[in-house]
Write a protein that holds these residues in place. Structure first.
Motif, PDB file in Angstrom:
ATOM      1  N   VAL A 149       0.059   0.279  -3.994  1.00  8.44           N
ATOM      2  CA  VAL A 149       0.900   1.474  -4.087  1.00  8.44           C
ATOM      3  C   VAL A 149       1.958   1.327  -5.183  1.00  8.44           C
ATOM      4  CG1 VAL A 149       0.419   2.434  -1.802  1.00  8.44           C
ATOM      5  CG2 VAL A 149       2.187   0.705  -1.999  1.00  8.44           C
ATOM      6  N   ASN A 150       1.485   1.468  -6.426  1.00 10.82           N
ATOM      7  CA  ASN A 150       2.418   1.299  -7.564  1.00 10.82           C
ATOM      8  C   ASN A 150       3.416   2.452  -7.664  1.00 10.82           C
ATOM      9  OD1 ASN A 150       0.422   3.061  -8.393  1.00 10.82           O
ATOM     10  ND2 ASN A 150       0.077   2.104 -10.379  1.00 10.82           N
ATOM     11  N   GLN A 151       3.074   3.617  -7.103  1.00 12.07           N
ATOM     12  CA  GLN A 151       4.038   4.724  -7.131  1.00 12.07           C
ATOM     13  C   GLN A 151       5.191   4.481  -6.156  1.00 12.07           C
ATOM     14  OE1 GLN A 151       0.905   7.614  -6.584  1.00 12.07           O
ATOM     15  NE2 GLN A 151       1.281   8.467  -8.622  1.00 12.07           N
ATOM     16  N   HIS A 152       4.957   3.648  -5.149  1.00 12.46           N
ATOM     17  CA  HIS A 152       6.068   3.245  -4.284  1.00 12.46           C
ATOM     18  C   HIS A 152       6.934   2.189  -4.964  1.00 12.46           C
ATOM     19  CE1 HIS A 152       4.987   5.583  -0.791  1.00 12.46           C
ATOM     20  NE2 HIS A 152       3.740   5.221  -0.956  1.00 12.46           N
ATOM     21  N   ALA A 153       6.282   1.324  -5.732  1.00  7.91           N
ATOM     22  CA  ALA A 153       7.038   0.256  -6.408  1.00  7.91           C
ATOM     23  C   ALA A 153       8.066   0.838  -7.373  1.00  7.91           C
ATOM     24  CB  ALA A 153       6.081  -0.686  -7.147  1.00  7.91           C
ATOM     25  N   ILE A 154       7.741   1.972  -8.007  1.00  2.42           N
ATOM     26  CA  ILE A 154       8.666   2.524  -9.010  1.00  2.42           C
ATOM     27  C   ILE A 154       9.837   3.304  -8.402  1.00  2.42           C
ATOM     28  CG2 ILE A 154       6.974   2.541 -10.898  1.00  2.42           C
ATOM     29  CD1 ILE A 154       6.889   5.685 -10.426  1.00  2.42           C
ATOM     30  N   THR A 155       9.969   3.280  -7.082  1.00  9.22           N
ATOM     31  CA  THR A 155      11.169   3.875  -6.475  1.00  9.22           C
ATOM     32  C   THR A 155      12.413   3.104  -6.910  1.00  9.22           C
ATOM     33  OG1 THR A 155      10.774   2.598  -4.470  1.00  9.22           O
ATOM     34  CG2 THR A 155      10.038   4.895  -4.469  1.00  9.22           C
ATOM     35  N   VAL A 156      12.231   1.884  -7.357  1.00 12.21           N
ATOM     36  CA  VAL A 156      13.298   1.162  -8.068  1.00 12.21           C
ATOM     37  C   VAL A 156      12.706   0.720  -9.408  1.00 12.21           C
ATOM     38  CG1 VAL A 156      14.495   0.389  -5.969  1.00 12.21           C
ATOM     39  CG2 VAL A 156      12.724  -1.046  -6.964  1.00 12.21           C
ATOM     40  N   PRO A 157      13.544   0.618 -10.458  1.00  7.57           N
ATOM     41  CA  PRO A 157      12.989   0.347 -11.792  1.00  7.57           C
ATOM     42  C   PRO A 157      12.141  -0.931 -11.827  1.00  7.57           C
ATOM     43  CG  PRO A 157      15.317   0.900 -11.941  1.00  7.57           C
ATOM     44  CD  PRO A 157      15.010   0.760 -10.481  1.00  7.57           C
ATOM     45  N   GLN A 158      11.016  -0.866 -12.531  1.00 10.29           N
ATOM     46  CA  GLN A 158      10.123  -2.017 -12.697  1.00 10.29           C
ATOM     47  C   GLN A 158       9.907  -2.239 -14.190  1.00 10.29           C
ATOM     48  OE1 GLN A 158       8.795  -3.822 -10.159  1.00 10.29           O
ATOM     49  NE2 GLN A 158       9.514  -2.497  -8.505  1.00 10.29           N
TER      50      GLN A 158
END
Ligand code: ADP
Ligand code: NA
Length: 325
Positions: free
Chosen positions: A40-49
């Motif tokens: 779930v990479n769209q969840h990971a980007i809820t904080v900057p990556q």
């Protein structure tokens, strides 16, 4: 055959907590369920990556899913952003959710803390996106760790709310939490769950840590003040956490371990625990190294996305039709 969906964020290297709380059950379930496992990479980007790190972590996570024993001929493994229906249904579920219920999510409260005005909007609307992830596959069962219970309840509420308004479109999913291992705690702070996004790397064991690092982290893990190896999560949270990890890695019950370590000191216990962890990790790391650099991994992810897109698009179409879009 009933359907399972579960996701893991590529926000770091997955931890022993992710493995024991989530992935280990996936392996046990793959023969009996129609399984969708999502990065779930769209969840990971809820904080900057960092972009290249995110890309690398997604590939590592994919290789780890397979390395722990998931068989691509039995399951569907894919990357969330490669299936656009997630973001589309995510929007619809955001419109279905109420601000009040989103603000009540404990993970939101935790992650928003200390950010002042600069709380990314994604942190608030992450649970409706997660609801979309699950609902797209007509999921019956969601195997997760304890920390996701509240999000799962919200998913059910949103699905029921939608169905009441627009007709029976969604299957209402059930949660499945393991009996032991549902909540592996930080090695440095037994009041906090072990998490790959913990800024203190001593708090977690990464599935790709080398042997020396694992031994060191276990050696430095917090224990309780007395020298008793006894399971009591309330009064002895640190040693109880280590006992849970030991039990899950070795297959021995907690009772058995308590007996084995009667009158034995923490030093011996920790060195045996480290060995039990290493025995669990060695074959996984070995398979990981073979998979990570192989083009077979890309093919598996492509096929996974194709299958996921076809199922997800059907659900999305039903949803949009029901809503007049
Ligand atoms: P993280 O908090 O490490 O970023 P994710 O949010 O990606 O983990 O969760 C992936 C899966 O791992 C979920 O099913 C979650 O419930 C499970 N999980 C995460 N941390 C733990 C833990 N400490 N103990 C048990 N299960 C966990
Ligand atoms: Na999480």
């Amino acid at each position: 055959m009933a359907t399972i969906f579960s996701g893991i964020q590529p926000s770091g290297i997955i931890t022993l907590g992710n493995y024991l709380g989530a992935m280990k059950q996936f392996v046990e379930l793959q023969d009996d369920y129609n399984c969708y496992f999502c990065i779930v990479n769209q969840h990971a980007i809820t904080v900057p990556q960092d972009p290249s790190t995110l890309r690398e972590n997604s590939r590592r996570l994919a290789a780890l899913y397979l390395a722990v024993g998931l068989d691509p001929s039995k399951i569907t493994l894919f990357i969330q952003s490669e299936v656009p229906a997630h973001a589309k249904l995510g929007w619809i579920m955001m419109c279905t959710a109420y601000l009040g219920e989103l603000e009540r999510m404990t993970q939101f409260k935790d992650k928003a803390q200390g950010r002042g005005e600069a709380i990314p909007g994604g942190l608030l609307v992450y649970p409706p996106l997660m609801a979309a992830d699950i609902l797209l596959y007509n999921t019956n069962l969601v195997p997760v760790g304890d920390d996701q219970k509240q999000h799962l309840e919200l998913t059910r509420d949103l699905a029921e709310r939608f169905n009441k308004r627009y007709g029976e479109v969604f299957t209402i999913p059930e949660i499945r939490v393991p009996k032991v291992g549902a909540r592996i705690m930080s090695l440095q702070d037994p009041g906090k769950k072990m998490s790959k996004s913990d800024p203190n790397p001593g708090g977690f064991i990464s599935m790709l840590d080398d042997e020396k690092t694992i031994v060191q982290k276990v050696k430095r893990a917090q224990t309780d003040s007395d020298n008793q190896i006894h399971y009591n999560p309330e009064e002895k949270p640190a040693i109880s956490n280590l006992l849970s990890i030991y039990s899950l890695c070795s297959g021995k019950s907690i009772d058995e371990l308590e007996q084995q370590y009667q009158g034995v000191g923490y030093g011996q216990f920790k060195s045996d625990l480290a060995e039990a962890i290493l025995q669990t990790m060695r074959p996984i790391q070995q398979r990981f190294n073979e998979l990570y650099h192989s083009s077979a991994l890309d093919d598996i992810l492509d096929q996974g996305a194709e299958k996921a897109n076809s199922v997800a698009n059907q659900t999305l179409q039903k949803v949009e039709q029901a809503m007049g879009m």
